[in-house]
Design a protein around this motif. Structure first.
Motif, short mmCIF file in Angstrom:
data_model
loop_
_atom_site.label_atom_id
_atom_site.label_comp_id
_atom_site.label_asym_id
_atom_site.label_seq_id
_atom_site.Cartn_x
_atom_site.Cartn_y
_atom_site.Cartn_z
N VAL A 23 0.84 -1.19 0.00
CA VAL A 23 0.00 0.00 0.00
C VAL A 23 0.88 1.24 0.00
O VAL A 23 1.79 1.38 0.83
N ARG A 24 0.61 2.14 -0.94
CA ARG A 24 1.41 3.36 -1.08
C ARG A 24 0.49 4.59 -0.96
O ARG A 24 -0.72 4.50 -1.12
N SER A 25 1.10 5.75 -0.75
CA SER A 25 0.35 7.00 -0.74
C SER A 25 -0.06 7.34 -2.17
O SER A 25 0.49 6.80 -3.14
N THR A 26 -0.99 8.26 -2.32
CA THR A 26 -1.43 8.64 -3.66
C THR A 26 -0.35 9.42 -4.40
O THR A 26 -0.44 9.61 -5.62
N GLY A 27 0.69 9.87 -3.69
CA GLY A 27 1.79 10.56 -4.35
C GLY A 27 2.86 9.62 -4.88
O GLY A 27 3.84 10.07 -5.49
N PHE A 28 2.67 8.31 -4.70
CA PHE A 28 3.68 7.33 -5.11
C PHE A 28 3.75 7.23 -6.63
O PHE A 28 2.74 7.11 -7.30
N ASN A 29 4.98 7.26 -7.16
CA ASN A 29 5.17 7.10 -8.60
C ASN A 29 6.44 6.30 -8.89
O ASN A 29 7.16 6.58 -9.84
N GLY A 30 6.68 5.30 -8.04
CA GLY A 30 7.84 4.44 -8.23
C GLY A 30 8.78 4.48 -7.04
O GLY A 30 8.94 5.52 -6.39
N THR A 31 9.41 3.33 -6.73
CA THR A 31 10.27 3.25 -5.56
C THR A 31 11.55 4.07 -5.72
O THR A 31 12.17 4.46 -4.72
N LYS A 32 11.96 4.36 -6.94
CA LYS A 32 13.14 5.19 -7.16
C LYS A 32 12.92 6.60 -6.61
O LYS A 32 13.87 7.28 -6.22
N LEU A 35 10.82 7.26 -4.07
CA LEU A 35 10.07 7.08 -2.83
C LEU A 35 10.35 8.20 -1.83
O LEU A 35 9.47 8.63 -1.08
N TRP A 36 11.55 8.70 -1.84
CA TRP A 36 11.95 9.72 -0.88
C TRP A 36 11.21 11.05 -1.07
O TRP A 36 11.07 11.84 -0.14
N LYS A 37 10.72 11.28 -2.28
CA LYS A 37 10.02 12.54 -2.52
C LYS A 37 8.52 12.36 -2.80
O LYS A 37 7.86 13.26 -3.28
N CYS A 38 7.99 11.18 -2.48
CA CYS A 38 6.55 10.94 -2.66
C CYS A 38 5.76 11.72 -1.60
O CYS A 38 6.06 11.63 -0.41
N SER A 39 4.79 12.47 -2.04
CA SER A 39 3.93 13.18 -1.11
C SER A 39 2.91 12.23 -0.50
O SER A 39 2.65 11.15 -1.03
N GLU A 40 2.33 12.65 0.62
CA GLU A 40 1.30 11.83 1.25
C GLU A 40 0.05 11.76 0.38
O GLU A 40 -0.67 10.78 0.39
N GLY A 41 -0.21 12.81 -0.36
CA GLY A 41 -1.37 12.80 -1.24
C GLY A 41 -2.66 12.95 -0.48
O GLY A 41 -2.72 13.55 0.59
N GLN A 42 -3.72 12.37 -1.04
CA GLN A 42 -5.06 12.55 -0.51
C GLN A 42 -5.33 11.65 0.70
O GLN A 42 -5.08 10.44 0.63
N PRO A 43 -5.82 12.20 1.82
CA PRO A 43 -6.21 11.34 2.94
C PRO A 43 -7.41 10.49 2.55
O PRO A 43 -8.30 10.95 1.83
N GLY A 44 -7.44 9.28 3.00
CA GLY A 44 -8.55 8.40 2.67
C GLY A 44 -8.40 7.70 1.35
O GLY A 44 -9.30 6.95 0.94
N ARG A 45 -7.29 7.92 0.64
CA ARG A 45 -7.04 7.22 -0.62
C ARG A 45 -5.62 6.63 -0.60
O ARG A 45 -4.74 7.13 0.10
N ARG A 46 -5.44 5.60 -1.40
CA ARG A 46 -4.14 4.95 -1.50
C ARG A 46 -3.93 4.42 -2.92
O ARG A 46 -4.87 4.26 -3.69
N GLU A 100 1.88 0.22 -15.80
CA GLU A 100 3.33 0.25 -15.62
C GLU A 100 3.80 1.66 -15.26
O GLU A 100 3.38 2.65 -15.85
N ILE A 101 4.67 1.73 -14.28
CA ILE A 101 5.30 2.98 -13.88
C ILE A 101 6.80 2.75 -13.78
O ILE A 101 7.29 1.63 -13.92
N GLY A 102 7.56 3.81 -13.53
CA GLY A 102 9.00 3.66 -13.41
C GLY A 102 9.68 3.53 -14.76
O GLY A 102 9.11 3.81 -15.81
N LYS A 103 10.91 3.07 -14.74
CA LYS A 103 11.70 2.95 -15.96
C LYS A 103 11.38 1.65 -16.67
O LYS A 103 11.05 0.64 -16.04
N LYS A 104 11.51 1.68 -18.00
CA LYS A 104 11.19 0.50 -18.79
C LYS A 104 12.10 -0.68 -18.47
O LYS A 104 11.69 -1.84 -18.56
N LYS A 105 13.37 -0.40 -18.14
CA LYS A 105 14.29 -1.49 -17.82
C LYS A 105 13.96 -2.14 -16.48
O LYS A 105 14.28 -3.30 -16.26
N GLU A 106 13.38 -1.38 -15.59
CA GLU A 106 13.01 -1.89 -14.28
C GLU A 106 11.55 -1.50 -13.99
O GLU A 106 11.28 -0.65 -13.16
N PRO A 107 10.62 -2.13 -14.72
CA PRO A 107 9.21 -1.71 -14.57
C PRO A 107 8.64 -2.07 -13.21
O PRO A 107 9.00 -3.08 -12.60
#
Length: 459
Positions: free
Chosen positions: A87-96, A98-109, A132-139
């Motif tokens: 389960v990730r926050s709504t600001g998640f856009n890949g583990t690379k 992860l350090w700058k992912c925002s919490e995003g919307q409360p009540g959503r994931r 698919e998100i992230g880089k094509k070599k490491e999807p």
């Protein structure tokens, strides 16, 4: 017993769903039919293996009128948190990142898929659930909730259309074609023709969901509820055992990979811990009934006093469906849950039905007026409420149904400090002064109503 409590008891006996044999037979017939449908859905797509969970007003014991609505969660049993998904926050856009992912919307994931069996189901002709998100070599992959719901709907529809009368219990027939336009649920319709209830149209909502065990990552209720709250132990045990759920978040803004936090099963267990004849459920059922009588639709702007007010107030009506319910049953239930979170068992037991009913009315009105109604489980999740002016005519009519002579004069609790309970959010007032606060909101409603809907100089 005071006059108002007796009046509420009498009203409840008229409005609540009876528990006679035919109603119980309807319940069993619906449950049996839903299990049949889900068993056959699994044969069409092996990803769709479910545990059927009972939720909603009927199973909570809060339904009024007829047994014509049933709600279920279809919990995916083969999807395990940690093993198959994270389960990730709504600001998640890949583990690379992860350090700058925002919490995003409360009540959503968002749900990051880390398993391997979902990819294999494409050969069955089912819709691909992966984005698919992230880089094509490491999807990396997110689970697209729209694709999941589409798959669920398509399969439920196919099974529903093949159901014959022999597949259905006695007295139950199929209704219209299933729909999925109302939020995350697939809605089925059945017709009941029993011995007493004839041509009863029954709506059944079933929502696909995934179970999340790590509830502490999302739910913060225990940070603010009263120590020794009447529901604290049940709440903690339920969350430890059953966690919470994520259901598809249906948005017109293209958020295909956002899932909504659902605590409907936890709410059901909490409500189930109170008896059907408890003053809590009587108070909620009566408040829903009075809501249906008095606070239903947005009032007509033409009823306002002058043109200037109409122009200013017209903003409240932008893009609002005339049939939209102003005060939802979820707002009422949330108000009740917050109240239970602030009450110890001792205080609850000593509170009369009339005081509890008036207290719920006071808190509901106040939280809408101040725009502070929040989800019971997530304090940052602010619920959408109607504009204050919209509810005034309805609440004015509602509170006027309670005559002053029916309001007991005595305080709820003896005057000692250990029985004083303060609110920390909307407004500080004590449970023991509920009667006085009710009188105050009656005066406030009258004043605000005169200002907005009649004449700004009337008061």
């Amino acid at each position: 017993m005071d006059k108002l409590s007796q009046k509420l008891y009498d009203t409840d006996r008229r409005i609540r769903v009876s528990k006679d044999n035919e109603v119980l037979r309807i319940q069993r017939s619906i449950e049996r039919t839903m299990l049949t449908i889900l068993d056959r859905v699994k044969l069409r797509d092996t990803r769709l293996s479910f545990n059927l969970l009972k939720v909603g007003s009927y199973y909570d014991g809060l339904k009024i009128g007829f047994p014509d609505e049933f709600d279920f969660l279809a919990e995916m049993v083969d999807m395990k948190e940690g093993k198959d998904f994270i389960v990730r926050s709504t600001g998640f856009n890949g583990t690379k990142n992860l350090w700058k992912c925002s919490e995003g919307q409360p009540g959503r994931r968002k749900i990051q898929y880390v398993g391997n069996h979902l990819h294999c189901s494409d050969s069955q002709g089912g819709e691909n659930w992966m984005k698919e998100i992230g880089k094509k070599k490491e999807p990396e992959y997110l689970i697209d909730c729209i694709s999941v719901k589409n798959t669920f709907y398509d399969n439920v529809l196919a099974i529903f259309e093949t159901l014959s009368q022999e597949d259905l219990p006695k007295y139950l027939q199929k209704g219209t074609t299933p729909t999925f336009i109302h939020g995350p649920a697939v809605t089925l319709e059945f017709i009941w023709n029993g011995r007493s209830l004839k041509n009863l149209t029954i709506s059944v909502d079933i929502t696909i969901c995934m179970k999340v065990d790590n509830w502490r990552s999302c739910i913060d209720t225990f940070e603010w509820i009263t120590d020794g709250s009447i529901i604290a132990n049940t709440l903690r045990n339920t969350l430890d055992k059953d966690g919470f759920h994520l259901t598809p978040y249906i948005s017109d803004k293209g958020h295909t990979c956002q899932w909504r936090v659902s605590t409907s099963y936890t709410e059901h267990v909490l409500m189930e811990s109170f008896g059907y004849d408890s003053k809590l459920k009587i108070a909620i059922r009566c408040l829903k009934y009075k809501r249906d009588e008095h606070v239903t639709k947005i009032p007509e702007a033409s009823d306002m006093a002058d043109l200037a007010d109409i122009i200013q107030f017209a903003r409240l009506y932008t893009a609002v469906d005339d049939e939209q319910q102003l005060v939802t049953s979820y707002m009422i239930k949330t108000t009740a849950l917050v109240t239970l979170g602030l009450l110890t068992r001792k205080r609850y037991n000593r509170m009369s039905l009339s005081v509890l009913y008036k207290y719920l009315t006071v808190r509901l009105y106040t939280s809408i007026k101040l725009g502070t109604l929040r989800m019971f489980f997530i304090s940052d999740y602010k619920l959408r409420v109607p504009a204050f002016g919209e509810i005034l005519p309805g609440f004015k009519s509602l509170v006027e149904t309670i005559d002053e002579e029916n309001v007991p004069n005595e305080d709820t609790f003896p005057d000692n400090s250990e029985d004083i309970e303060y609110f920390s959010d909307e407004v500080e007032f004590e449970f023991k002064y509920t009667n006085e606060m009710f009188r105050r909101i009656k005066r406030d409603i009258e004043m605000q109503y005169n200002f907005i809907w009649r004449n700004m100089y009337a008061f």
